[in-house]
Design a protein around this motif. Sequence first.
Motif, PDB file in Angstrom:
ATOM      1  N   VAL A  17      14.720  50.883  25.169  1.00  0.00           N
ATOM      2  CA  VAL A  17      15.300  50.410  23.899  1.00  0.00           C
ATOM      3  C   VAL A  17      16.809  50.251  24.042  1.00  0.00           C
ATOM      4  O   VAL A  17      17.494  51.161  24.524  1.00  0.00           O
ATOM      5  N   HIS A  18      17.315  49.097  23.610  1.00  0.00           N
ATOM      6  CA  HIS A  18      18.753  48.783  23.669  1.00  0.00           C
ATOM      7  C   HIS A  18      19.279  48.597  22.248  1.00  0.00           C
ATOM      8  O   HIS A  18      18.502  48.555  21.297  1.00  0.00           O
ATOM      9  N   LEU A  19      20.603  48.455  22.125  1.00  0.00           N
ATOM     10  CA  LEU A  19      21.178  48.347  20.784  1.00  0.00           C
ATOM     11  C   LEU A  19      21.917  47.028  20.597  1.00  0.00           C
ATOM     12  O   LEU A  19      22.806  46.690  21.394  1.00  0.00           O
ATOM     13  N   SER A  59      26.513  48.850  12.164  1.00  0.00           N
ATOM     14  CA  SER A  59      25.066  49.030  12.017  1.00  0.00           C
ATOM     15  C   SER A  59      24.421  48.364  13.229  1.00  0.00           C
ATOM     16  O   SER A  59      25.105  47.686  14.008  1.00  0.00           O
ATOM     17  N   LEU A  60      23.150  48.572  13.387  1.00  0.00           N
ATOM     18  CA  LEU A  60      22.538  48.085  14.628  1.00  0.00           C
ATOM     19  C   LEU A  60      21.037  47.871  14.484  1.00  0.00           C
ATOM     20  O   LEU A  60      20.390  48.423  13.595  1.00  0.00           O
ATOM     21  N   GLY A  61      20.523  47.055  15.387  1.00  0.00           N
ATOM     22  CA  GLY A  61      19.081  46.886  15.532  1.00  0.00           C
ATOM     23  C   GLY A  61      18.698  47.424  16.899  1.00  0.00           C
ATOM     24  O   GLY A  61      19.428  47.204  17.872  1.00  0.00           O
ATOM     25  N   MET A  62      17.581  48.146  16.977  1.00  0.00           N
ATOM     26  CA  MET A  62      17.144  48.694  18.274  1.00  0.00           C
ATOM     27  C   MET A  62      16.172  47.694  18.900  1.00  0.00           C
ATOM     28  O   MET A  62      15.090  47.452  18.356  1.00  0.00           O
ATOM     29  N   ILE A  63      16.593  47.136  20.024  1.00  0.00           N
ATOM     30  CA  ILE A  63      15.843  46.041  20.660  1.00  0.00           C
ATOM     31  C   ILE A  63      15.041  46.611  21.832  1.00  0.00           C
ATOM     32  O   ILE A  63      15.609  47.042  22.833  1.00  0.00           O
ATOM     33  N   ALA A  64      13.719  46.596  21.674  1.00  0.00           N
ATOM     34  CA  ALA A  64      12.862  47.258  22.679  1.00  0.00           C
ATOM     35  C   ALA A  64      12.184  46.255  23.588  1.00  0.00           C
ATOM     36  O   ALA A  64      11.725  45.197  23.132  1.00  0.00           O
ATOM     37  N   LYS A  65      12.110  46.636  24.856  1.00  0.00           N
ATOM     38  CA  LYS A  65      11.237  45.883  25.779  1.00  0.00           C
ATOM     39  C   LYS A  65       9.827  46.075  25.242  1.00  0.00           C
ATOM     40  O   LYS A  65       9.366  47.209  25.083  1.00  0.00           O
ATOM     41  N   PHE A  66       9.123  44.995  24.958  1.00  0.00           N
ATOM     42  CA  PHE A  66       7.957  45.126  24.093  1.00  0.00           C
ATOM     43  C   PHE A  66       6.666  44.640  24.765  1.00  0.00           C
ATOM     44  O   PHE A  66       5.750  45.409  24.984  1.00  0.00           O
ATOM     45  N   ARG A  67       6.623  43.360  25.113  1.00  0.00           N
ATOM     46  CA  ARG A  67       5.338  42.787  25.526  1.00  0.00           C
ATOM     47  C   ARG A  67       4.769  43.467  26.773  1.00  0.00           C
ATOM     48  O   ARG A  67       3.618  43.911  26.764  1.00  0.00           O
ATOM     49  N   ASP A  68       5.573  43.598  27.811  1.00  0.00           N
ATOM     50  CA  ASP A  68       5.028  44.081  29.087  1.00  0.00           C
ATOM     51  C   ASP A  68       4.540  45.530  29.019  1.00  0.00           C
ATOM     52  O   ASP A  68       3.403  45.813  29.416  1.00  0.00           O
ATOM     53  N   PRO A  69       5.367  46.471  28.513  1.00  0.00           N
ATOM     54  CA  PRO A  69       4.856  47.852  28.494  1.00  0.00           C
ATOM     55  C   PRO A  69       3.615  48.016  27.622  1.00  0.00           C
ATOM     56  O   PRO A  69       2.737  48.819  27.941  1.00  0.00           O
ATOM     57  N   ILE A  70       3.516  47.214  26.553  1.00  0.00           N
ATOM     58  CA  ILE A  70       2.361  47.389  25.654  1.00  0.00           C
ATOM     59  C   ILE A  70       1.133  46.680  26.208  1.00  0.00           C
ATOM     60  O   ILE A  70       0.003  47.173  26.088  1.00  0.00           O
TER      61      ILE A  70
END
Length: 538
Positions: free
Chosen positions: A365-367, A441-452
């Motif tokens: 997860v990145h910001l 403020s921030l949004g948490m940007i997660a590596k999503f498709r591959d790990p799931i």
Amino acid sequence: MTIFEYHDATKHHYHRSARSLGYMDWTNQPEPFRHYEGRSPISLPLLEDDPDGGYPDLYLRNKNPEKPFGLKNVAGFLELSLGLSAWKGVPGSRWSLRINPSSGNLHPSEAHLILPSIKGLDSGVYHYNSFLHTIEPRAILSPDLWDKIMRHFHTPGFLIGISSIFWRESWKYGERAFRYCNHDAGHALACLSFSANLFGWKVIYLNALSDDDIRTVLGFDKAQWPHMEEEHPDFLCYVFQFSQMPASRNLSEAILKDFAELDFFGTPNTLSPDHFNWEMIDLAGRRTKKPKTESFELSLKNTPPFFTETIPDLTASRIIRQRRSATGFDPNGFITQEQFIAMLDKTLPRMNIAPFDVELSPACVHLLLFVHNVEGLKKGLYFFFRNEEDQDIIRSLTQVDFLWQTVREGFPLYFLQAGNFRKVAARVSCYQEIAGDSIFSLGMIAKFRDPIESHPYNYRNLFWETGMIGQVLYLEAESHGLRGTGIGCFFDDAVHDILGLSDNRFQSLYHFTVGKHIEDRRIKTLPPYYHIERKRQN
Ligand SMILES: Cc1cc2nc3c(=O)[nH]c(=O)nc-3n(C[C@H](O)[C@H](O)[C@H](O)COP(=O)(O)O)c2cc1C
């Protein structure tokens, strides 16, 4: 339905929110505290004196003396992780707050412990009741079983598990609630890690166990759950003295078999008279069920922290206790670049630094930061990488005209675009002013498709990771005389549009905001355990 379909269906859009009742069904509002009826609960002592570690000791483990696993210390560990933090009230209404935050203050997370025999207390499985600060016996372990557990881990300690009651959140938030339950579990995990630290203990995530294993250990498969109020296992952790790393991140088949044969007692209380069945939530739970997996040890980096700024001389427990969510900010609030960098730095996983050394999973997860008022930094959009390997792919997937300018040599923070993003930040966070009136403020940007795609249960891990980051930011904000708020309500794809993301390789999963808060003076505060202190004194 796949978990990707669940995720898409529960996005908020400018003109369409994720499905929920759309009104507050007050008659069925769930009871905020679970208890197990049947056996006499054991009252835990409240801390007479808080551990005296300073705020930096919350992260750096070297100064906190290792305490024995007596009832007093276990009670203190629970009080400073999942206990009550205050009562709040206005005429005609009163509500409790806890050390761990929760979306809508609905608290879906429950805690269960597996304890050794401690002076008059049987070794057994117990449920923690944070309202009364008691533990409720649910099963007794034979000395032989406890011996097996000790021989398995090769170091003394105890187990703690977190579970979620989906209904608590879906009552208000409908189908998006599965996400919130997992955020909350992540916050709880970070709370456990921080609190353990103050007793010279460490928490490690038992990564090989399946959800069914945890159900067996906590007796969930034998519980008489009230309709739709079942607890779903999130994770089980081992708590041990910091210097003695346990030999395993698993439980042996022999230990699991012994738990399967235990008698469990205690009936979980009913939380609501009636329920609305959000089937999609149960489906999401089933699609992300964790099987048994190979046990792993994460090798976290040993890079020295960037903690260079001075922070007030407050104890760690004081910061833990005073943590609250801000409900309004003074837009004139600011921090220095030095403070900003130190705050972001604490969200990086490092060896032997809480809370990410619970070793949940590699950082994913990145910001994406909306910087509104940081002295010495241009206002605008920034990106903070929490792992190195995603840097190239994220740069290639996002807007081509982003600048990617280094802010500080050796620190993974990049300036993308100048501008006043106050309105944009508030708008994408469901028009909540706290995202625009803050310092950042921030949004948490997660590596999503591959790990799931490879392991659907990673969907939950990603939300846990965001909750852990949120908990760090809550405490960091307090330590700088500021306040934070987790933000679960945001327009998912509107955030992706800002970045230029056009597919689901990365997704924004959680928002957070930090600023100079404005206190609502109409709300009165009472001490967290005034209700039981009075009772125990009489
Ligand atoms: C996952 C999560 C999502 C949240 N989302 C919002 C939000 O969108 N807006 C908001 O004002 N507060 C939000 N909060 C803050 C909660 O309302 C707050 O934690 C709760 O009322 C308890 O108060 P406390 O944090 O002061 O203990 C969120 C908190 C969490 C943990």
